[in-house]
Design an enzyme around this catalytic site. Structure first.
Site, PDB file in Angstrom:
ATOM      1  N   GLN A  28     -27.424 -30.151  35.355  1.00 16.25           N
ATOM      2  CA  GLN A  28     -27.374 -31.557  35.733  1.00 16.25           C
ATOM      3  C   GLN A  28     -28.728 -32.041  36.248  1.00 16.25           C
ATOM      4  OE1 GLN A  28     -24.315 -31.485  38.768  1.00 16.25           O
ATOM      5  NE2 GLN A  28     -25.180 -29.614  39.593  1.00 16.25           N
ATOM      6  N   HIS A  58     -16.267 -35.339  54.702  1.00 18.22           N
ATOM      7  CA  HIS A  58     -16.212 -33.895  54.924  1.00 18.22           C
ATOM      8  C   HIS A  58     -15.299 -33.522  56.088  1.00 18.22           C
ATOM      9  CE1 HIS A  58     -19.917 -34.099  52.406  1.00 18.22           C
ATOM     10  NE2 HIS A  58     -19.336 -33.044  51.878  1.00 18.22           N
ATOM     11  N   ASP A  89     -23.917 -28.405  48.496  1.00 23.40           N
ATOM     12  CA  ASP A  89     -24.809 -29.069  49.460  1.00 23.40           C
ATOM     13  C   ASP A  89     -24.647 -28.525  50.873  1.00 23.40           C
ATOM     14  OD1 ASP A  89     -22.384 -30.266  50.356  1.00 23.40           O
ATOM     15  OD2 ASP A  89     -22.710 -32.009  49.066  1.00 23.40           O
ATOM     16  N   ASP A 109     -20.275 -21.963  43.699  1.00 23.30           N
ATOM     17  CA  ASP A 109     -20.862 -23.162  43.107  1.00 23.30           C
ATOM     18  C   ASP A 109     -21.609 -22.761  41.848  1.00 23.30           C
ATOM     19  OD1 ASP A 109     -21.637 -26.217  44.218  1.00 23.30           O
ATOM     20  OD2 ASP A 109     -22.986 -25.400  42.718  1.00 23.30           O
ATOM     21  N   ASP A 143     -18.655 -20.199  37.502  1.00 25.95           N
ATOM     22  CA  ASP A 143     -17.665 -21.225  37.187  1.00 25.95           C
ATOM     23  C   ASP A 143     -16.444 -20.992  38.071  1.00 25.95           C
ATOM     24  OD1 ASP A 143     -15.041 -21.805  35.554  1.00 25.95           O
ATOM     25  OD2 ASP A 143     -16.553 -23.155  34.744  1.00 25.95           O
ATOM     26  N   ASP A 161     -14.124 -28.732  47.051  1.00 27.22           N
ATOM     27  CA  ASP A 161     -15.068 -29.817  47.346  1.00 27.22           C
ATOM     28  C   ASP A 161     -15.780 -30.175  46.046  1.00 27.22           C
ATOM     29  OD1 ASP A 161     -16.766 -31.626  48.476  1.00 27.22           O
ATOM     30  OD2 ASP A 161     -17.844 -30.208  49.741  1.00 27.22           O
TER      31      ASP A 161
END
Length: 215
Positions: A28, A58, A89, A109, A143, A161
């Site tokens: 991305q 959050h 993040d 992630d 994944d 998230d």
């Protein structure tokens, strides 16, 4: 020769605030902007958070589920084992680590570039309170669907998230099959919480997630 600077100027013109980071990962386009203390992260042009109000999201995502998971512990002094899918993040992990009952957080992630940014960029590190450098946090780049399918570890709390399901790959993480796999990864009394967009702005999407979880 002129293409790079021209593309850079065009990209910067797409954002209202000054761009402080821009990079292309294998998955991305990552852009961060900042103005007057407001740090914003965009992935493929979609806003992920604004530092002025990200706490509302959050806290709401993590804190109620965390309190419920802690309340359901069969051994009051046991430490909570938590799985977070997405959230590279570090902002959701920040919320978890504020609770001393959390013993271990596995963060899954897909994109190492997001996690690297969260661990190295000074403004983002300040926002997530260096959560991804905490020794309680284990980071797995994989994944999420495949990780859960092949993992045998079980958890007291699972936090999804995730971005909105705007692509086929993301939609898999809101599917009945995925929720069924996650249920098998919960310890007795365990809690699952997912991002589900907004019942105010995208009612159909929100209630579809609810119906899928109920199914």
């Amino acid at each position: 020769y002129y293409g790079g600077p021209a593309a850079d100027r065009i990209e910067r013109s797409l954002y209202a605030d000054p761009v402080v980071h821009a990079s292309q990962s294998s998955y991305q386009r990552i852009v961060m902007t900042a103005r007057n203390g407001d740090l914003r992260l965009f992935l493929d042009g979609e806003l992920q958070f604004s530092s002025q109000d990200e706490y509302r999201y959050h806290e709401a995502l993590v804190q109620p589920a965390l309190a419920l998971a802690q309340d359901r512990l069969t051994e009051p002094d046991a430490s909570l084992q938590v799985l977070v899918i997405g959230g590279g993040d570090g902002l959701g992990v920040r919320e978890l680590l504020g609770n001393t009952a959390v013993g271990r957080v596995a963060l899954v992630d897909l994109d190492p570039a997001i996690v690297g940014l969260a661990r190295q960029h000074a403004a983002l590190r300040a926002l997530n309170r260096d959560a991804l450098s905490d020794p309680r946090v284990e980071i797995v780049h994989a994944d999420g669907f495949k990780h859960v399918r092949h993992s045998t570890t079980r958890h007291h709390l699972i936090v999804l998230d995730l971005p909105d399901p705007r692509s086929e790959n993301l939609a898999r993480l809101y599917s009945r099959e995925f929720y069924g796999l996650l249920r098998q990864r919960l310890l007795p009394g365990g809690v699952l919480v997912t991002q589900a967009s907004s019942p105010l702005y995208v009612r159909e999407a929100y209630w579809t997630v609810v119906a899928t979880l109920e199914a």
